[in-house]
Design an enzyme around this catalytic site. Sequence first.
Site, short mmCIF file in Angstrom:
data_model
loop_
_atom_site.label_atom_id
_atom_site.label_comp_id
_atom_site.label_asym_id
_atom_site.label_seq_id
_atom_site.Cartn_x
_atom_site.Cartn_y
_atom_site.Cartn_z
N GLU A 1 78.88 26.25 25.28
CA GLU A 1 78.09 26.99 26.25
C GLU A 1 78.79 28.32 26.52
OE1 GLU A 1 75.78 23.81 28.99
OE2 GLU A 1 77.94 23.92 29.38
N CYS B 1 86.47 19.63 35.31
CA CYS B 1 86.78 19.04 34.00
C CYS B 1 87.89 19.80 33.30
CB CYS B 1 85.53 19.00 33.14
SG CYS B 1 84.73 20.61 32.96
N ASN C 1 80.08 19.45 40.80
CA ASN C 1 81.31 20.18 41.16
C ASN C 1 81.19 21.70 41.06
OD1 ASN C 1 81.13 19.80 38.38
ND2 ASN C 1 83.33 19.70 38.08
N GLU D 1 78.91 18.51 27.59
CA GLU D 1 80.20 18.94 28.13
C GLU D 1 80.67 17.80 29.01
OE1 GLU D 1 82.90 19.77 30.46
OE2 GLU D 1 81.55 21.16 31.48
#
Length: 500
Positions: free
Chosen positions: A481, A307, A174, A273
């Site tokens: 991150e 997300c 994505n 993640e």
Amino acid sequence: MSTTQTGRSQDDRSLAERTRAVLGAVPTQLLVGGRWQDAADGATFDVTDPATGEVLTSVADAGADDARAALEAAAAAQAGFAAMAPQERADVLTRAFALMHERVEDLALLMTLEMGKPLAESRGEIAYAAGFFRHFAGEAVRVSGGYQVAPAGGSRHLVMKQPVGPCVLVTPWNFPAAMGTRKLGPAIAAGCTSVVKPAPATPLSMLALAGILAEAGLPDGVVNLVPTTRAGEVVEPMLRSGLARKLSFTGSTAVGRTLLEQSAEKVLRTSMELGGNAPFLVFADADLDAAVEGAMAAKMRNGGEACTSANRFLVHEDVAEDFGRRLAERMQALVVGPGTRDGVQLGPLIDGGAREKVEALVADAVDRGARVVTGGSAVEGPGFFYAPTVLTDVPHDARIRSEEVFGPVAPITTFTDEDEAVTEANDTEHGLVSYVYTRDLQRALRVCEALEAGMVGLNAGVVSDPAAPFGGVKASGLGREGGRVGIEEYLETKYVSVRM
């Protein structure tokens, strides 16, 4: 032919020419030890345009032998790269940052072709992705340790930070550029080599990125690339090989759990993640204009295929009708179409399966009593389009309240007080991000502290920033991150005791 038609024909020809040029410039092989090469068994797979279903190009399809060779190349390059001066690693990242900005139009077109998002969003992602290289270029020269006198005085404690070692980096479809740089930036800055497995739906952006890093002066073998449709055959052997020392994965919670189990055998460092189920809370005192604007950003970024996308809209009963009406007006006004066309604001979903999931979630909600304010159906024609949708009166037992939509659908439910809102927001196994709209400072602080999420957007619909720590709690992941802490995920702490 009218002037408008002639202009459209010329635009179409120009786009076709640019498309051929951009696709022709992208490597389509595996990158192993600094060499572009075919898969060992000669396998390839097609990359398609989700706006048309047409094949864009074919890419080498890595197998287990290719993955082993790539990991061996990363392991062979590790010691030399770890010894490279931090400033030299920073310079590579800085040059890569500059090259991405120089080529933003070509990189954006490439991303739109393989992923579907509108060109304006693709340009934004390239700028965001390049930002990770710039941010971690700075972090590369700031890695530090420590020195202290032991409390008893008889020795000294020397603390140093060293690269974790070869990494396996698995990226999603994505955000095909940004999720690559968010992992590669800190890995390179810390002195770690890597093998990258991009998503098979969108490998082209990563292939282009690998070419840019090589052009920026990254030594051979530091970044290796294995596009594949055979993820299980490729990733699991690398995790169990004993050569890899870290896994960083962005993707679904279900796949993340499997990879954690596979990583346990060799006790790999892991960054995860994973999925989200973000609540978007609108209190009665919220600035509704700002809340609707934030809702559009939080819901419709990447067409809802993110997300961080707002998945559940929890709105105070006093303002729910007004908020729903305003949001529906904004959603209904969006221009839907191929992302390469001027003025398009919403592109296609990534594939037919993604659209079918959205259709099923909406149908389930409606069957259980939800009301469609706008949208609620697929858009006819080629490609995988779904109309921007707002649902109200969504019942608690609807699947859409517990499953990640990953599409342009905003389901709205109401609450009566703060405690109910927080309880509803936390009623999920996920905890990536939450959004809160209120003008009451004390409430804002209370709710932000009470929400079980790794990130909170307070009167803000976008939380992502290369300089901020990105990550979730509960089933949404492990580690962070970006930000100052992002490089720590790629460093080991070594303590040396020195007797005096």
